[in-house]
Design a protein around this motif. Structure first.
Motif, PDB file in Angstrom:
ATOM      1  N   ILE A 178     -14.738  15.941  -2.277  1.00  0.00           N
ATOM      2  CA  ILE A 178     -13.350  15.590  -2.578  1.00  0.00           C
ATOM      3  C   ILE A 178     -12.642  15.080  -1.332  1.00  0.00           C
ATOM      4  O   ILE A 178     -11.897  14.098  -1.381  1.00  0.00           O
ATOM      5  CB  ILE A 178     -12.601  16.804  -3.168  1.00  0.00           C
ATOM      6  N   GLY A 179     -12.873  15.729  -0.192  1.00  0.00           N
ATOM      7  CA  GLY A 179     -12.229  15.314   1.049  1.00  0.00           C
ATOM      8  C   GLY A 179     -12.603  13.904   1.453  1.00  0.00           C
ATOM      9  O   GLY A 179     -11.764  13.137   1.935  1.00  0.00           O
ATOM     10  N   LYS A 180     -13.861  13.545   1.258  1.00  0.00           N
ATOM     11  CA  LYS A 180     -14.310  12.191   1.568  1.00  0.00           C
ATOM     12  C   LYS A 180     -13.623  11.179   0.660  1.00  0.00           C
ATOM     13  O   LYS A 180     -13.176  10.119   1.122  1.00  0.00           O
ATOM     14  CB  LYS A 180     -15.824  12.089   1.413  1.00  0.00           C
ATOM     15  N   ALA A 181     -13.535  11.493  -0.634  1.00  0.00           N
ATOM     16  CA  ALA A 181     -12.878  10.586  -1.579  1.00  0.00           C
ATOM     17  C   ALA A 181     -11.404  10.409  -1.234  1.00  0.00           C
ATOM     18  O   ALA A 181     -10.871   9.295  -1.295  1.00  0.00           O
ATOM     19  CB  ALA A 181     -13.038  11.115  -3.000  1.00  0.00           C
ATOM     20  N   ILE A 182     -10.742  11.493  -0.862  1.00  0.00           N
ATOM     21  CA  ILE A 182      -9.330  11.413  -0.480  1.00  0.00           C
ATOM     22  C   ILE A 182      -9.164  10.592   0.796  1.00  0.00           C
ATOM     23  O   ILE A 182      -8.301   9.714   0.868  1.00  0.00           O
ATOM     24  CB  ILE A 182      -8.740  12.827  -0.311  1.00  0.00           C
ATOM     25  N   SER A 183      -9.993  10.872   1.788  1.00  0.00           N
ATOM     26  CA  SER A 183      -9.915  10.126   3.047  1.00  0.00           C
ATOM     27  C   SER A 183     -10.111   8.635   2.810  1.00  0.00           C
ATOM     28  O   SER A 183      -9.385   7.792   3.354  1.00  0.00           O
ATOM     29  CB  SER A 183     -10.976  10.643   4.024  1.00  0.00           C
ATOM     30  N   THR A 184     -11.096   8.294   1.996  1.00  0.00           N
ATOM     31  CA  THR A 184     -11.413   6.893   1.724  1.00  0.00           C
ATOM     32  C   THR A 184     -10.265   6.189   1.012  1.00  0.00           C
ATOM     33  O   THR A 184      -9.877   5.072   1.387  1.00  0.00           O
ATOM     34  CB  THR A 184     -12.696   6.805   0.877  1.00  0.00           C
ATOM     35  N   LEU A 185      -9.717   6.831  -0.004  1.00  0.00           N
ATOM     36  CA  LEU A 185      -8.623   6.209  -0.752  1.00  0.00           C
ATOM     37  C   LEU A 185      -7.367   6.102   0.094  1.00  0.00           C
ATOM     38  O   LEU A 185      -6.674   5.071   0.062  1.00  0.00           O
ATOM     39  CB  LEU A 185      -8.336   7.010  -2.026  1.00  0.00           C
ATOM     40  N   PHE A 186      -7.051   7.135   0.856  1.00  0.00           N
ATOM     41  CA  PHE A 186      -5.865   7.088   1.712  1.00  0.00           C
ATOM     42  C   PHE A 186      -5.962   5.942   2.723  1.00  0.00           C
ATOM     43  O   PHE A 186      -4.972   5.262   2.993  1.00  0.00           O
ATOM     44  CB  PHE A 186      -5.678   8.418   2.437  1.00  0.00           C
ATOM     45  N   ALA A 187      -7.151   5.758   3.284  1.00  0.00           N
ATOM     46  CA  ALA A 187      -7.340   4.664   4.238  1.00  0.00           C
ATOM     47  C   ALA A 187      -7.170   3.310   3.557  1.00  0.00           C
ATOM     48  O   ALA A 187      -6.557   2.385   4.115  1.00  0.00           O
ATOM     49  CB  ALA A 187      -8.714   4.765   4.886  1.00  0.00           C
ATOM     50  N   LYS A 188      -7.680   3.178   2.339  1.00  0.00           N
ATOM     51  CA  LYS A 188      -7.515   1.930   1.587  1.00  0.00           C
ATOM     52  C   LYS A 188      -6.049   1.646   1.311  1.00  0.00           C
ATOM     53  O   LYS A 188      -5.638   0.486   1.198  1.00  0.00           O
ATOM     54  CB  LYS A 188      -8.277   2.012   0.267  1.00  0.00           C
ATOM     55  N   GLU A 189      -5.266   2.717   1.205  1.00  0.00           N
ATOM     56  CA  GLU A 189      -3.841   2.567   0.914  1.00  0.00           C
ATOM     57  C   GLU A 189      -2.993   2.486   2.183  1.00  0.00           C
ATOM     58  O   GLU A 189      -1.774   2.645   2.130  1.00  0.00           O
ATOM     59  CB  GLU A 189      -3.368   3.720   0.033  1.00  0.00           C
ATOM     60  N   GLY A 190      -3.632   2.257   3.324  1.00  0.00           N
ATOM     61  CA  GLY A 190      -2.901   1.947   4.544  1.00  0.00           C
ATOM     62  C   GLY A 190      -2.724   3.048   5.551  1.00  0.00           C
ATOM     63  O   GLY A 190      -2.146   2.827   6.623  1.00  0.00           O
ATOM     64  N   ALA A 191      -3.189   4.254   5.248  1.00  0.00           N
ATOM     65  CA  ALA A 191      -3.027   5.364   6.185  1.00  0.00           C
ATOM     66  C   ALA A 191      -4.065   5.311   7.295  1.00  0.00           C
ATOM     67  O   ALA A 191      -5.197   4.861   7.087  1.00  0.00           O
ATOM     68  CB  ALA A 191      -3.142   6.699   5.455  1.00  0.00           C
ATOM     69  N   THR A 192      -3.680   5.787   8.472  1.00  0.00           N
ATOM     70  CA  THR A 192      -4.647   6.112   9.509  1.00  0.00           C
ATOM     71  C   THR A 192      -5.075   7.551   9.240  1.00  0.00           C
ATOM     72  O   THR A 192      -4.255   8.469   9.305  1.00  0.00           O
ATOM     73  CB  THR A 192      -4.040   6.000  10.911  1.00  0.00           C
TER      74      THR A 192
ATOM     75  N   SER B 299       0.835  -1.194   0.000  1.00  0.00           N
ATOM     76  CA  SER B 299       0.000   0.000   0.000  1.00  0.00           C
ATOM     77  C   SER B 299       0.871   1.245   0.000  1.00  0.00           C
ATOM     78  O   SER B 299       1.908   1.302   0.658  1.00  0.00           O
ATOM     79  CB  SER B 299      -0.914  -0.014   1.217  1.00  0.00           C
ATOM     80  N   LYS B 300       0.423   2.255  -0.717  1.00  0.00           N
ATOM     81  CA  LYS B 300       1.242   3.452  -0.927  1.00  0.00           C
ATOM     82  C   LYS B 300       1.421   4.297   0.325  1.00  0.00           C
ATOM     83  O   LYS B 300       2.364   5.075   0.426  1.00  0.00           O
ATOM     84  CB  LYS B 300       0.644   4.291  -2.046  1.00  0.00           C
ATOM     85  N   LEU B 301       0.485   4.177   1.293  1.00  0.00           N
ATOM     86  CA  LEU B 301       0.579   4.983   2.516  1.00  0.00           C
ATOM     87  C   LEU B 301       0.596   4.102   3.759  1.00  0.00           C
ATOM     88  O   LEU B 301       0.177   4.525   4.834  1.00  0.00           O
ATOM     89  CB  LEU B 301      -0.604   5.961   2.589  1.00  0.00           C
ATOM     90  N   ASN B 302       1.113   2.907   3.610  1.00  0.00           N
ATOM     91  CA  ASN B 302       1.109   1.961   4.718  1.00  0.00           C
ATOM     92  C   ASN B 302       1.821   2.528   5.945  1.00  0.00           C
ATOM     93  O   ASN B 302       2.978   2.944   5.867  1.00  0.00           O
ATOM     94  CB  ASN B 302       1.791   0.659   4.281  1.00  0.00           C
ATOM     95  N   GLY B 303       1.112   2.585   7.084  1.00  0.00           N
ATOM     96  CA  GLY B 303       1.691   3.055   8.331  1.00  0.00           C
ATOM     97  C   GLY B 303       1.738   4.558   8.489  1.00  0.00           C
ATOM     98  O   GLY B 303       2.188   5.057   9.526  1.00  0.00           O
ATOM     99  N   LYS B 304       1.269   5.319   7.492  1.00  0.00           N
ATOM    100  CA  LYS B 304       1.297   6.775   7.556  1.00  0.00           C
ATOM    101  C   LYS B 304       0.085   7.303   8.330  1.00  0.00           C
ATOM    102  O   LYS B 304      -0.971   6.689   8.377  1.00  0.00           O
ATOM    103  CB  LYS B 304       1.281   7.381   6.149  1.00  0.00           C
ATOM    104  N   VAL B 305       0.273   8.475   8.927  1.00  0.00           N
ATOM    105  CA  VAL B 305      -0.816   9.186   9.598  1.00  0.00           C
ATOM    106  C   VAL B 305      -1.147  10.413   8.763  1.00  0.00           C
ATOM    107  O   VAL B 305      -0.275  11.246   8.504  1.00  0.00           O
ATOM    108  CB  VAL B 305      -0.417   9.607  11.026  1.00  0.00           C
ATOM    109  N   ALA B 306      -2.398  10.510   8.327  1.00  0.00           N
ATOM    110  CA  ALA B 306      -2.800  11.582   7.421  1.00  0.00           C
ATOM    111  C   ALA B 306      -3.940  12.405   8.010  1.00  0.00           C
ATOM    112  O   ALA B 306      -4.887  11.855   8.585  1.00  0.00           O
ATOM    113  CB  ALA B 306      -3.238  11.005   6.079  1.00  0.00           C
TER     114      ALA B 306
END
Length: 254
Positions: free
Chosen positions: A18-32, A2-9
């Motif tokens: 747009i913010g919801k879409a970004i939040s959703t995708l970032f979470a799918k890519e491993g970010a908290t 995942s591109k953001l695995n272990g990251k805090v965003a």
């Protein structure tokens, strides 16, 4: 991986559009993902959706125009690897149609809100050895848009602040970029059209869609994909840039 695995965003205004879409995708890519939003209902809805897919998300009810609220939220979050300055409002009107109250309202959210998030997060990123920042500008910061005096002012400020952050924190391993979307089909846009063009909703939606040479508005998920790239290590050599994601609006409207 995942591109953001272990990251805090942190995503401001992450409860809708747009913010919801970004939040959703970032979470799918491993970010908290930590959503800072004035509307807790929208934030909680996004959180539930993320958690249903196995992602991690927390919601902080926060008025980004109030520095003390932003500082308190960031202190509670602790480490921050990624900041997305997304929260914003719009205004229709030229100079003569923009009262001082209108100007102040747009400035407080769009400009001061972004400043407050940067002011709170940059020292945290410095202490942690770096990070990635993404600021939501607009095509209104690049070309003239009719009847958008206050909004254009605010997004021009975002464009300039992004350059300053990128330049000043190069040695701190903090990257800062901005993106400039054209019109994006969100619930905000539907509400905006209904409020400002009552009785002409379908006509105005079609008209605004066709201002993009590609013939339609963007979907929030398309904006989120560019945001993900710029906030990930895939973009490790990119800072101080703005990217139009606009269906050809800036370059092809001639």
């Amino acid at each position: 991986m995942s591109k953001l695995n272990g990251k805090v965003a942190i995503v401001t205004g992450g409860g809708s559009g747009i913010g919801k879409a970004i939040s959703t995708l970032f979470a799918k890519e491993g970010a908290t993902v930590h959503i800072l939003d004035l509307n807790p209902a929208g934030g909680e809805e996004t959180k539930l959706s993320i958690e249903a897919e196995g992602g991690k998300c927390e919601v902080h009810t926060c008025n980004v125009s109030k520095q003390e609220e932003v500082l308190a939220a960031v202190e509670k979050i602790g480490r921050v690897d990624v900041l997305v300055n997304n929260a914003g409002i719009a205004h229709v009107g030229n100079l003569e149609g923009c009262s001082v109250e209108d100007l102040d309202r747009v400035y407080e959210v769009n400009v001061k809100g972004a400043y407050n998030a940067l002011f709170a997060v940059v020292p945290v990123m410095k202490a942690n050895g770096g990070g990635a920042i993404l600021n939501l500008a607009s095509i209104a910061s690049l070309v003239g848009i009719p009847d958008r005096f206050a909004y254009s002012m605010s997004k021009g400020a975002i464009y300039a602040m992004n350059l300053s952050i990128a330049k000043d924190y190069l040695k701190d391993n903090i990257r800062s970029n901005s993106i400039s979307p054209a019109r994006v089909h969100t619930p905000f846009v539907d509400g905006f059209i209904a409020k400002n063009y009552p009785g002409k909703e379908d006509e105005m939606f079609e008209k605004l869609s066709k201002t993009q040479p590609i013939g339609r508005m963007a979907e929030p998920e398309e904006i989120a994909k560019l945001a993900l790239f710029l906030c990930s290590d895939d973009a490790s050599f990119i800072t101080g840039n703005d990217y139009a994601i606009d269906g050809g609006f800036v370059k092809l409207n001639n």
